[in-house]
Scaffold this active site. Sequence first.
Site, PDB file in Angstrom:
ATOM      1  N   ASN A 100      47.994 -34.819  49.467  1.00  0.00           N
ATOM      2  CA  ASN A 100      47.521 -36.024  48.778  1.00  0.00           C
ATOM      3  C   ASN A 100      47.421 -37.204  49.732  1.00  0.00           C
ATOM      4  OD1 ASN A 100      47.702 -34.362  46.602  1.00  0.00           O
ATOM      5  ND2 ASN A 100      49.591 -35.248  45.799  1.00  0.00           N
ATOM      6  N   HIS A 117      46.045 -34.492  54.848  1.00  0.00           N
ATOM      7  CA  HIS A 117      44.640 -34.870  54.628  1.00  0.00           C
ATOM      8  C   HIS A 117      44.395 -36.368  54.751  1.00  0.00           C
ATOM      9  CE1 HIS A 117      44.031 -30.830  52.280  1.00  0.00           C
ATOM     10  NE2 HIS A 117      44.042 -30.658  53.587  1.00  0.00           N
ATOM     11  N   CYS A 125      35.703 -47.027  61.704  1.00  0.00           N
ATOM     12  CA  CYS A 125      34.277 -47.010  62.024  1.00  0.00           C
ATOM     13  C   CYS A 125      33.961 -45.701  62.737  1.00  0.00           C
ATOM     14  CB  CYS A 125      33.944 -48.203  62.914  1.00  0.00           C
ATOM     15  SG  CYS A 125      32.320 -48.075  63.678  1.00  0.00           S
ATOM     16  N   CYS A 128      32.820 -46.884  66.718  1.00  0.00           N
ATOM     17  CA  CYS A 128      33.756 -47.454  67.699  1.00  0.00           C
ATOM     18  C   CYS A 128      35.221 -47.178  67.328  1.00  0.00           C
ATOM     19  CB  CYS A 128      33.520 -48.960  67.860  1.00  0.00           C
ATOM     20  SG  CYS A 128      34.032 -49.914  66.419  1.00  0.00           S
ATOM     21  N   CYS A 146      30.773 -51.688  60.071  1.00  0.00           N
ATOM     22  CA  CYS A 146      31.527 -52.393  61.108  1.00  0.00           C
ATOM     23  C   CYS A 146      30.605 -53.417  61.791  1.00  0.00           C
ATOM     24  CB  CYS A 146      31.973 -51.325  62.104  1.00  0.00           C
ATOM     25  SG  CYS A 146      32.777 -51.912  63.573  1.00  0.00           S
ATOM     26  N   CYS A 148      29.870 -53.499  64.737  1.00  0.00           N
ATOM     27  CA  CYS A 148      29.062 -52.777  65.736  1.00  0.00           C
ATOM     28  C   CYS A 148      27.876 -52.069  65.079  1.00  0.00           C
ATOM     29  CB  CYS A 148      29.918 -51.753  66.499  1.00  0.00           C
ATOM     30  SG  CYS A 148      30.148 -50.192  65.625  1.00  0.00           S
ATOM     31  N   GLY A 185      51.778 -28.233  42.165  1.00  0.00           N
ATOM     32  CA  GLY A 185      50.560 -28.941  41.760  1.00  0.00           C
ATOM     33  C   GLY A 185      49.395 -28.785  42.711  1.00  0.00           C
ATOM     34  N   ASN A 211      53.304 -25.208  38.548  1.00  0.00           N
ATOM     35  CA  ASN A 211      51.910 -25.539  38.251  1.00  0.00           C
ATOM     36  C   ASN A 211      51.680 -25.389  36.754  1.00  0.00           C
ATOM     37  OD1 ASN A 211      48.879 -25.439  38.190  1.00  0.00           O
ATOM     38  ND2 ASN A 211      49.136 -25.354  40.416  1.00  0.00           N
ATOM     39  N   GLU A 213      49.266 -23.847  35.575  1.00  0.00           N
ATOM     40  CA  GLU A 213      48.703 -22.502  35.370  1.00  0.00           C
ATOM     41  C   GLU A 213      48.926 -21.652  36.617  1.00  0.00           C
ATOM     42  OE1 GLU A 213      44.680 -23.769  34.646  1.00  0.00           O
ATOM     43  OE2 GLU A 213      44.192 -23.719  36.780  1.00  0.00           O
TER      44      GLU A 213
HETATM   45  C1  BJW Z   1      49.651 -29.661  37.720  1.00  0.00           C
HETATM   46  C2  BJW Z   1      49.641 -30.741  36.917  1.00  0.00           C
HETATM   47  C3  BJW Z   1      50.966 -31.160  36.563  1.00  0.00           C
HETATM   48  C4  BJW Z   1      47.558 -30.377  37.263  1.00  0.00           C
HETATM   49  N1  BJW Z   1      52.032 -30.456  37.058  1.00  0.00           N
HETATM   50  N2  BJW Z   1      50.592 -28.942  38.226  1.00  0.00           N
HETATM   51  C5  BJW Z   1      36.413 -19.759  53.899  1.00  0.00           C
HETATM   52  C6  BJW Z   1      37.675 -19.201  53.783  1.00  0.00           C
HETATM   53  C7  BJW Z   1      38.822 -19.916  54.132  1.00  0.00           C
HETATM   54  C8  BJW Z   1      38.720 -21.212  54.624  1.00  0.00           C
HETATM   55  C9  BJW Z   1      37.477 -21.762  54.746  1.00  0.00           C
HETATM   56  C10 BJW Z   1      36.341 -21.051  54.394  1.00  0.00           C
HETATM   57  N3  BJW Z   1      35.261 -21.849  54.605  1.00  0.00           N
HETATM   58  C11 BJW Z   1      35.696 -23.049  55.079  1.00  0.00           C
HETATM   59  C12 BJW Z   1      37.047 -22.999  55.164  1.00  0.00           C
HETATM   60  C13 BJW Z   1      37.959 -24.086  55.613  1.00  0.00           C
HETATM   61  C14 BJW Z   1      38.101 -25.147  54.560  1.00  0.00           C
HETATM   62  C15 BJW Z   1      38.557 -24.517  53.240  1.00  0.00           C
HETATM   63  O1  BJW Z   1      39.716 -24.274  53.020  1.00  0.00           O
HETATM   64  N4  BJW Z   1      37.629 -24.248  52.338  1.00  0.00           N
HETATM   65  C16 BJW Z   1      37.954 -23.540  51.080  1.00  0.00           C
HETATM   66  C17 BJW Z   1      37.678 -24.448  49.895  1.00  0.00           C
HETATM   67  C18 BJW Z   1      37.147 -22.280  51.054  1.00  0.00           C
HETATM   68  N5  BJW Z   1      39.092 -26.056  55.072  1.00  0.00           N
HETATM   69  C19 BJW Z   1      38.795 -27.066  55.897  1.00  0.00           C
HETATM   70  O2  BJW Z   1      37.640 -27.298  56.231  1.00  0.00           O
HETATM   71  C20 BJW Z   1      39.949 -27.867  56.457  1.00  0.00           C
HETATM   72  N6  BJW Z   1      39.840 -27.979  57.861  1.00  0.00           N
HETATM   73  C21 BJW Z   1      39.874 -26.899  58.649  1.00  0.00           C
HETATM   74  O3  BJW Z   1      39.991 -25.773  58.224  1.00  0.00           O
HETATM   75  O4  BJW Z   1      39.770 -27.208  59.998  1.00  0.00           O
HETATM   76  C22 BJW Z   1      39.474 -26.144  60.875  1.00  0.00           C
HETATM   77  C23 BJW Z   1      37.961 -26.080  60.977  1.00  0.00           C
HETATM   78  C24 BJW Z   1      37.327 -26.994  61.794  1.00  0.00           C
HETATM   79  C25 BJW Z   1      35.945 -26.928  61.920  1.00  0.00           C
HETATM   80  C26 BJW Z   1      35.216 -25.982  61.197  1.00  0.00           C
HETATM   81  C27 BJW Z   1      35.866 -25.111  60.335  1.00  0.00           C
HETATM   82  C28 BJW Z   1      37.261 -25.163  60.231  1.00  0.00           C
HETATM   83  C29 BJW Z   1      39.937 -29.284  55.899  1.00  0.00           C
HETATM   84  C30 BJW Z   1      40.197 -29.338  54.438  1.00  0.00           C
HETATM   85  C31 BJW Z   1      40.106 -30.776  53.949  1.00  0.00           C
HETATM   86  C32 BJW Z   1      40.251 -30.900  52.442  1.00  0.00           C
HETATM   87  N7  BJW Z   1      39.971 -32.238  52.072  1.00  0.00           N
HETATM   88  C33 BJW Z   1      40.165 -32.667  50.684  1.00  0.00           C
HETATM   89  C34 BJW Z   1      39.724 -34.149  50.564  1.00  0.00           C
HETATM   90  C35 BJW Z   1      40.788 -35.042  51.216  1.00  0.00           C
HETATM   91  C36 BJW Z   1      40.472 -36.462  51.090  1.00  0.00           C
HETATM   92  C37 BJW Z   1      40.444 -36.923  49.660  1.00  0.00           C
HETATM   93  O5  BJW Z   1      41.426 -36.812  48.901  1.00  0.00           O
HETATM   94  O6  BJW Z   1      39.389 -37.421  49.269  1.00  0.00           O
HETATM   95  O7  BJW Z   1      41.530 -32.507  50.312  1.00  0.00           O
HETATM   96  S1  BJW Z   1      39.300 -31.651  49.490  1.00  0.00           S
HETATM   97  C38 BJW Z   1      40.575 -31.695  48.270  1.00  0.00           C
HETATM   98  O8  BJW Z   1      41.188 -30.385  48.092  1.00  0.00           O
HETATM   99  C39 BJW Z   1      41.676 -32.580  48.870  1.00  0.00           C
HETATM  100  C40 BJW Z   1      42.921 -31.882  48.414  1.00  0.00           C
HETATM  101  O9  BJW Z   1      44.008 -32.282  49.207  1.00  0.00           O
HETATM  102  C41 BJW Z   1      42.542 -30.434  48.560  1.00  0.00           C
HETATM  103  C42 BJW Z   1      43.423 -29.509  47.746  1.00  0.00           C
HETATM  104  O10 BJW Z   1      43.306 -29.735  46.396  1.00  0.00           O
HETATM  105  P1  BJW Z   1      44.601 -29.629  45.467  1.00  0.00           P
HETATM  106  O11 BJW Z   1      45.558 -30.691  45.818  1.00  0.00           O
HETATM  107  O12 BJW Z   1      45.095 -28.256  45.459  1.00  0.00           O
HETATM  108  O13 BJW Z   1      43.980 -30.084  44.049  1.00  0.00           O
HETATM  109  P2  BJW Z   1      43.283 -29.177  42.905  1.00  0.00           P
HETATM  110  O14 BJW Z   1      42.566 -30.112  42.004  1.00  0.00           O
HETATM  111  O15 BJW Z   1      42.493 -28.084  43.487  1.00  0.00           O
HETATM  112  O16 BJW Z   1      44.503 -28.514  42.138  1.00  0.00           O
HETATM  113  C43 BJW Z   1      45.406 -29.268  41.340  1.00  0.00           C
HETATM  114  C44 BJW Z   1      46.409 -28.288  40.754  1.00  0.00           C
HETATM  115  O17 BJW Z   1      47.395 -29.018  40.068  1.00  0.00           O
HETATM  116  C45 BJW Z   1      45.798 -27.301  39.744  1.00  0.00           C
HETATM  117  O18 BJW Z   1      46.218 -25.984  40.102  1.00  0.00           O
HETATM  118  C46 BJW Z   1      46.396 -27.726  38.408  1.00  0.00           C
HETATM  119  O19 BJW Z   1      46.643 -26.629  37.542  1.00  0.00           O
HETATM  120  C47 BJW Z   1      47.689 -28.368  38.848  1.00  0.00           C
HETATM  121  N8  BJW Z   1      48.219 -29.423  37.963  1.00  0.00           N
HETATM  122  N9  BJW Z   1      48.423 -31.191  36.624  1.00  0.00           N
HETATM  123  C48 BJW Z   1      51.817 -29.378  37.866  1.00  0.00           C
HETATM  124  N10 BJW Z   1      51.195 -32.220  35.765  1.00  0.00           N
HETATM  125 ZN    ZN Z   2      32.316 -50.036  64.936  1.00  0.00          ZN
END
Ligand code: BJW
Ligand code: ZN
Length: 242
Positions: A100, A117, A125, A128, A146, A148, A185, A211, A213
């Site tokens: 988060n 993340h 920017c 720069c 920015c 720039c 979560g 979670n 679910e």
């Molecule tokens: C409750 C609840 C309650 C609700 N109590 N529970 C193919 C296979 C494998 C990997 C890859 C692939 N193709 C590409 C990739 C890599 C890719 C990836 O993983 N993709 C998959 C989707 C397939 N990953 C990346 O690109 C990462 N970088 C990387 O791998 O670098 C190496 C690389 C470099 C160059 C090229 C290729 C690779 C970077 C990932 C960045 C993710 N960014 C985000 C946005 C962040 C900024 C922002 O917030 O705006 O991160 S996307 C979004 O998803 C955010 C979150 O942190 C992340 C995870 O989501 P999260 O937290 O799990 O949320 P939800 O909504 O999915 O789930 C919520 C859960 O809570 C649910 O289960 C509910 O049931 C539960 N819940 N209320 C308990 N009260």
């Molecule tokens: Zn700049």
Amino acid sequence: MFSQQFITKLNRAQTVTVLTGAGISAESGVPTFRGTDGLWKKFRPEELANFDAFIKNPDLVWEWYKYRKQIISEIKPNAGHFALAKMEKIHKSFSIVTQNIDNLHRRAGSKTVYELHGNIEQNYCIVCYNKFSNEEIIRSEKAPRCSCGGLIRPDVVWFGEMLPESQWSASVMASESAEIFFSIGTSAVVYPAASLPMIAKRTGAYVVEINLERTELSHQADEVLIGKSGEILPKLIDVCYH
Ligand code: BJW
Ligand code: ZN
């Protein structure tokens, strides 16, 4: 609700590591990413959270971030965040690895927090690399720029981008040394964060999922607790550390 084996292990554990995702902040009012409730204007996170989408339509991506920055500025940590902050005081080594960007763990009092993340309070920017606070940019109607001329972006990690190296390596170490590993979560579909529970399991941790679910991780977890983290975590504290 909790197995005796889990309570005994947690009570004795010196090293505990917790991976959190959007679900832990849901009870504070932060929307999650996936599932029908989580989608913003019907976009999947993969469609907005990437650099190409930002370059193609910076105003749209900024509209999403401004909406989320506004929500996050108005909300407070919930009982789940506070329970984790309490647990940090009990165990010798206690780390939170969060996907988060909302700062709620620190605001609840947690000290050892690795942010995989990025953080929504910072921006930079793309030309720069000058840094900007939210106050400096929040007023602009469209995507801020920015002096720039470069576009300013939020300091978060998008798909296809590397995670901050120091945060990632500390998270791997905390997972490898964990006796108990919680995954709370998160839908456990975004890598490399989703590999941490498996790393912990391979090195001997008891893996506990909390979670609403079952997820991709559930079949590998030693204990799956279905319900709200803001309800389960305070109960766990009552049962385990009385
Ligand atoms: C409750 C609840 C309650 C609700 N109590 N529970 C193919 C296979 C494998 C990997 C890859 C692939 N193709 C590409 C990739 C890599 C890719 C990836 O993983 N993709 C998959 C989707 C397939 N990953 C990346 O690109 C990462 N970088 C990387 O791998 O670098 C190496 C690389 C470099 C160059 C090229 C290729 C690779 C970077 C990932 C960045 C993710 N960014 C985000 C946005 C962040 C900024 C922002 O917030 O705006 O991160 S996307 C979004 O998803 C955010 C979150 O942190 C992340 C995870 O989501 P999260 O937290 O799990 O949320 P939800 O909504 O999915 O789930 C919520 C859960 O809570 C649910 O289960 C509910 O049931 C539960 N819940 N209320 C308990 N009260
Ligand atoms: Zn700049």
